[in-house]
Design a protein around this motif. Sequence first.
Motif, PDB file in Angstrom:
ATOM      1  N   VAL A   1      20.747 -22.939 -69.040  1.00 38.73           N
ATOM      2  CA  VAL A   1      21.862 -23.011 -68.104  1.00 38.73           C
ATOM      3  C   VAL A   1      22.279 -21.576 -67.797  1.00 38.73           C
ATOM      4  CG1 VAL A   1      24.254 -23.746 -67.765  1.00 38.73           C
ATOM      5  CG2 VAL A   1      22.643 -25.239 -68.971  1.00 38.73           C
ATOM      6  N   ALA A   2      22.455 -21.270 -66.528  1.00 33.20           N
ATOM      7  CA  ALA A   2      22.847 -19.918 -66.129  1.00 33.20           C
ATOM      8  C   ALA A   2      24.109 -19.494 -66.887  1.00 33.20           C
ATOM      9  CB  ALA A   2      23.095 -19.870 -64.625  1.00 33.20           C
ATOM     10  N   GLU A   3      24.160 -18.221 -67.247  1.00 30.50           N
ATOM     11  CA  GLU A   3      25.231 -17.730 -68.108  1.00 30.50           C
ATOM     12  C   GLU A   3      26.618 -18.022 -67.546  1.00 30.50           C
ATOM     13  OE1 GLU A   3      26.359 -13.665 -70.600  1.00 30.50           O
ATOM     14  OE2 GLU A   3      24.572 -13.739 -69.332  1.00 30.50           O
ATOM     15  N   ASP A   4      26.783 -17.914 -66.242  1.00 31.56           N
ATOM     16  CA  ASP A   4      28.099 -18.133 -65.641  1.00 31.56           C
ATOM     17  C   ASP A   4      28.404 -19.613 -65.389  1.00 31.56           C
ATOM     18  OD1 ASP A   4      26.303 -18.553 -63.616  1.00 31.56           O
ATOM     19  OD2 ASP A   4      27.384 -17.398 -62.106  1.00 31.56           O
ATOM     20  N   GLN A   5      27.476 -20.498 -65.814  1.00 31.08           N
ATOM     21  CA  GLN A   5      27.680 -21.934 -65.622  1.00 31.08           C
ATOM     22  C   GLN A   5      27.764 -22.699 -66.952  1.00 31.08           C
ATOM     23  OE1 GLN A   5      28.123 -23.390 -62.645  1.00 31.08           O
ATOM     24  NE2 GLN A   5      27.914 -21.446 -61.571  1.00 31.08           N
ATOM     25  N   ARG A   6      27.912 -21.967 -68.029  1.00 30.63           N
ATOM     26  CA  ARG A   6      27.914 -22.608 -69.330  1.00 30.63           C
ATOM     27  C   ARG A   6      29.282 -23.190 -69.696  1.00 30.63           C
ATOM     28  NH1 ARG A   6      23.991 -17.994 -72.158  1.00 30.63           N
ATOM     29  NH2 ARG A   6      22.187 -18.541 -70.842  1.00 30.63           N
ATOM     30  N   ARG A   7      29.245 -24.090 -70.686  1.00 27.15           N
ATOM     31  CA  ARG A   7      30.430 -24.782 -71.183  1.00 27.15           C
ATOM     32  C   ARG A   7      31.054 -25.696 -70.128  1.00 27.15           C
ATOM     33  NH1 ARG A   7      31.241 -22.843 -76.101  1.00 27.15           N
ATOM     34  NH2 ARG A   7      30.582 -20.721 -76.592  1.00 27.15           N
ATOM     35  N   LEU A   8      30.205 -26.207 -69.255  1.00 21.76           N
ATOM     36  CA  LEU A   8      30.647 -27.160 -68.228  1.00 21.76           C
ATOM     37  C   LEU A   8      29.912 -28.497 -68.356  1.00 21.76           C
ATOM     38  CD1 LEU A   8      30.694 -24.730 -65.139  1.00 21.76           C
ATOM     39  CD2 LEU A   8      32.672 -25.583 -66.433  1.00 21.76           C
ATOM     40  N   GLY A   9      29.173 -28.656 -69.440  1.00 17.15           N
ATOM     41  CA  GLY A   9      28.453 -29.899 -69.664  1.00 17.15           C
ATOM     42  C   GLY A   9      27.072 -29.938 -69.049  1.00 17.15           C
ATOM     43  N   TYR A  10      26.621 -28.816 -68.476  1.00 13.01           N
ATOM     44  CA  TYR A  10      25.332 -28.825 -67.796  1.00 13.01           C
ATOM     45  C   TYR A  10      24.149 -28.826 -68.759  1.00 13.01           C
ATOM     46  CZ  TYR A  10      28.126 -27.693 -63.662  1.00 13.01           C
ATOM     47  OH  TYR A  10      29.051 -27.714 -62.641  1.00 13.01           O
ATOM     48  N   GLY A  11      24.342 -28.287 -69.968  1.00 15.74           N
ATOM     49  CA  GLY A  11      23.258 -28.319 -70.944  1.00 15.74           C
ATOM     50  C   GLY A  11      22.906 -29.744 -71.327  1.00 15.74           C
ATOM     51  N   ARG A  12      23.910 -30.537 -71.642  1.00 15.99           N
ATOM     52  CA  ARG A  12      23.676 -31.945 -71.969  1.00 15.99           C
ATOM     53  C   ARG A  12      23.083 -32.674 -70.762  1.00 15.99           C
ATOM     54  NH1 ARG A  12      25.460 -35.443 -75.892  1.00 15.99           N
ATOM     55  NH2 ARG A  12      26.595 -33.703 -76.839  1.00 15.99           N
ATOM     56  N   ALA A  13      23.612 -32.369 -69.566  1.00 19.87           N
ATOM     57  CA  ALA A  13      23.107 -33.021 -68.356  1.00 19.87           C
ATOM     58  C   ALA A  13      21.640 -32.671 -68.108  1.00 19.87           C
ATOM     59  CB  ALA A  13      23.962 -32.612 -67.152  1.00 19.87           C
ATOM     60  N   LEU A  14      21.250 -31.433 -68.410  1.00 23.07           N
ATOM     61  CA  LEU A  14      19.853 -31.032 -68.243  1.00 23.07           C
ATOM     62  C   LEU A  14      18.955 -31.763 -69.235  1.00 23.07           C
ATOM     63  CD1 LEU A  14      19.508 -27.182 -67.526  1.00 23.07           C
ATOM     64  CD2 LEU A  14      18.396 -29.082 -66.341  1.00 23.07           C
TER      65      LEU A  14
END
Length: 312
Positions: free
Chosen positions: A252-265
């Motif tokens: 997940v791009a560094e400026d997009q972290r802690r928004l739930g995108y890792g789990r979504a990926l």
Amino acid sequence: MTVQLKPLPADRFDAWREDVKQRLVVRSQESGMRVGADAIDFAETFLHELLPQGYATTTTSVFTIVDGSSELGTIWLGVSAGRVYVIDLGIAAATTAEQREGLFSALRRVADEAEVARISVALFPQDAEGHALIGDRGFSIASIQMVLEPLPVRELTPLVEVVPMTDERFQSFVEHSEAAFADDLVASGRYAREDAAAESRRQMRLELPQGLATPGQELFTASVDGAEVGYLWLGMRRRDGRPHAFVLDIEVAEDQRRLGYGRALMHAAEREARRLGADSLGLHVFGFNTGAIELYESLGYRRVEETFLLDL
């Protein structure tokens, strides 16, 4: 009497090799690291590659573990890249704390004689004697192999959209992924800085000899509302004759972290794996990446093999 390591006699080599093969097969299958015939094929390939000249192979050493008049089992060691590797530990019966202390001291003597400062041990979860040997001695987890099987059915609305990576995006992906993996190799303690870049480049070329067009390699960019937030790389494998997907890289791009995108990926990885015919997902994670480990385990991944490292 102090536990000693004595070279395995030549007339016992064939029986020992067969014991190791059976141990690898059983432990691989029990852990879920490899299933069915995969475990047998891996064991044979592993032994052939590490013992190309059989008993005469000089790149590794096999010892009997002796405590006074009693033989406790065998240990197979290799020395490379500044460390002693415990390749296989075959203990016939449960050892005492004193015997394990003696065996560990013998390992340290091997490291001292080889002038190396690290001991590396790869263990399956059910290897009780191996875990007992390294317990409370300061070993850290260097890396973990994990498997999710079978793929769960999740009734979720996708948070991120993944689409096949373009040729243009692939060029910057390769540069970034190589550099990031080299950094991880250094952080994990597996490679010195001067060797990590070369190893990262070697593995990238091995997996992607034809670049984005390499068969069995699926690369995606992930976006939210049209803006890229990360990427996903799946390598298609075979697992007991069935399609199996392996997460080779995810970020997940560094400026997009802690928004739930890792789990979504990771959810996207499950969907894509199923679309590609797989019913299982595997991955490797470095031990220092505790946040990722917690995420994977919360998604149902289980540890099937761990590598431990000790700085002496």
